[in-house]
Design a protein around this motif. Structure first.
Motif, mmCIF file in Angstrom:
data_model
loop_
_atom_site.group_PDB
_atom_site.id
_atom_site.type_symbol
_atom_site.label_atom_id
_atom_site.label_comp_id
_atom_site.label_asym_id
_atom_site.label_seq_id
_atom_site.Cartn_x
_atom_site.Cartn_y
_atom_site.Cartn_z
ATOM 1 N N LYS A 1 3.441 0.833 3.017
ATOM 2 C CA LYS A 1 3.239 -0.246 3.978
ATOM 3 C C LYS A 1 3.142 -1.566 3.219
ATOM 4 C CE LYS A 1 0.971 3.014 4.614
ATOM 5 N NZ LYS A 1 -0.118 3.981 4.514
ATOM 6 N N ASP B 1 0.870 -1.181 0.000
ATOM 7 C CA ASP B 1 0.000 0.000 0.000
ATOM 8 C C ASP B 1 0.904 1.228 0.000
ATOM 9 O OD1 ASP B 1 -1.727 2.112 0.607
ATOM 10 O OD2 ASP B 1 -2.121 1.427 2.665
ATOM 11 N N ASP C 1 -10.208 6.906 6.664
ATOM 12 C CA ASP C 1 -8.780 6.667 6.513
ATOM 13 C C ASP C 1 -8.062 7.952 6.875
ATOM 14 O OD1 ASP C 1 -6.180 6.113 5.785
ATOM 15 O OD2 ASP C 1 -6.699 5.101 3.925
ATOM 16 N N ASP D 1 -6.472 3.499 -2.717
ATOM 17 C CA ASP D 1 -6.516 3.165 -1.287
ATOM 18 C C ASP D 1 -7.946 3.226 -0.754
ATOM 19 O OD1 ASP D 1 -6.600 5.979 -1.524
ATOM 20 O OD2 ASP D 1 -5.228 6.331 0.154
HETATM 21 K K LIG Z 1 -3.844 5.241 3.515
#
Ligand SMILES: [K+]
Ligand SMILES: Nc1ncnc2c1ncn2[C@@H]1O[C@H](COP(=O)(O)OP(=O)(O)OP(=O)(O)O)[C@@H](O)[C@H]1O
Ligand SMILES: CC(C)(CO)[C@@H](O)C(=O)NCCC(=O)O
Length: 245
Positions: free
Chosen positions: A13, A6, A121, A101
């Motif tokens: 990540k 990600d 988020d 995302d």
């Molecule tokens: K994010």
């Protein structure tokens, strides 16, 4: 074994998963040297599948692909927002314009809740997205994240001078740093309270600042939200689902 990545605007990540088991995880920036610290040479040879969700520039996407190719010959698959995944349907007329995302977090949330829910988020930016009971994405909001708020104040003014760091509390500030940081804390609380008034559905929270939003929601007594849960891996969870198809 599969590698899930990600790539956000602040950090990249990643997780190495075997089925649903997380074998290894890490987070870094492209500039920070060994992005995939901990993955051994033998493990790299054991990775038949690499899935990436990125919201970074095309230049950064190519750079990330180049870095991964330095470790393995396994092709890198990039996954983008689609018009639908199962019953989950994107609200954008042009899904390619919505951040991958946000989409993958929604895929993860829909898979878990199988009903109306919302995703917050809280990363470099803060995004809030809603899905109805039938899986229709109703749309969302994009707001600056905490660090972006304080950085923009620093950059856009001459005399709002303060050191990096944090100040707890939401009382009216009596120094510049307090005014800035308490202001951001106060806005975070206001955001949580607005969510608690607007929504009566489960809310899944992810992102580097997610716990601050969760705490603010937990502290709001009049909230109509039935469930508030932190899901730090929500984007990767959704990415694993779309990649498994
Ligand atoms: K994010
Ligand atoms: N180790 C960390 N490194 C950087 N930011 C962190 C860290 N821990 C928490 N944060 C906070 O998390 C925010 C960044 O969130 P996150 O790591 O989710 O970013 P991101 O995924 O790159 O963002 P986005 O997906 O919005 O591009 C920053 O505002 C910062 O306050
Ligand atoms: C809003 C962010 C930066 C959040 O990470 C990302 O989802 C993104 O770059 N989105 C593109 C614009 C959009 O989602 O409409």
């Amino acid at each position: 074994m599969k590698l899930l990545v990600d790539a956000g605007n602040t950090r990249i990540k990643w997780q190495l998963r075997e089925g649903s088991e997380i074998r290894l995880a890490g987070s870094a920036t492209l500039e920070s040297g060994d992005l995939f610290e901990g993955i051994t040479r033998t493990e790299w040879q054991d990775i038949p599948s690499i899935s990436v969700s990125t919201v970074r520039s095309e230049h950064a996407r190519i750079e990330l692909e180049r870095v991964i190719k330095g470790y393995t010959a396994t092709p890198v698959r990039f996954f983008w927002t689609r018009s639908s995944f199962g019953r989950l349907t994107c609200a954008y007329e042009d899904p390619s314009a919505m951040g991958a995302d946000r989409w993958h977090a929604l895929v993860g949330a829909w898979h878990e809740i199988q009903g109306a829910c919302a995703v917050v988020d809280a990363g470099s930016a803060i995004t809030i997205d809603w899905i109805d009971a039938g899986g229709q994405h109703l749309g969302g909001y994009i707001l600056p994240g905490r660090t972006m708020m304080t950085d923009s104040l620093r950059q856009g003014t001459a005399r709002v001078l303060f050191d990096a760091g944090q100040a707890e509390g939401i009382s009216p500030g009596q120094t510049t740093a307090e005014c800035v940081f308490h202001g951001v804390n106060w806005l975070t609380r206001a955001l949580a309270e607005q969510l608690g008034r607007d929504l009566a559905v489960p809310v899944l929270i992810t992102g580097g600042d997610g716990s601050l939003i969760k705490t603010a929601l937990d502290n709001y007594q009049d909230s109509r939200i039935p469930l508030v849960a932190l899901r730090p891996d929500l984007v990767l969870d959704g990415l694993a689902l779309v990649g498994a198809e």
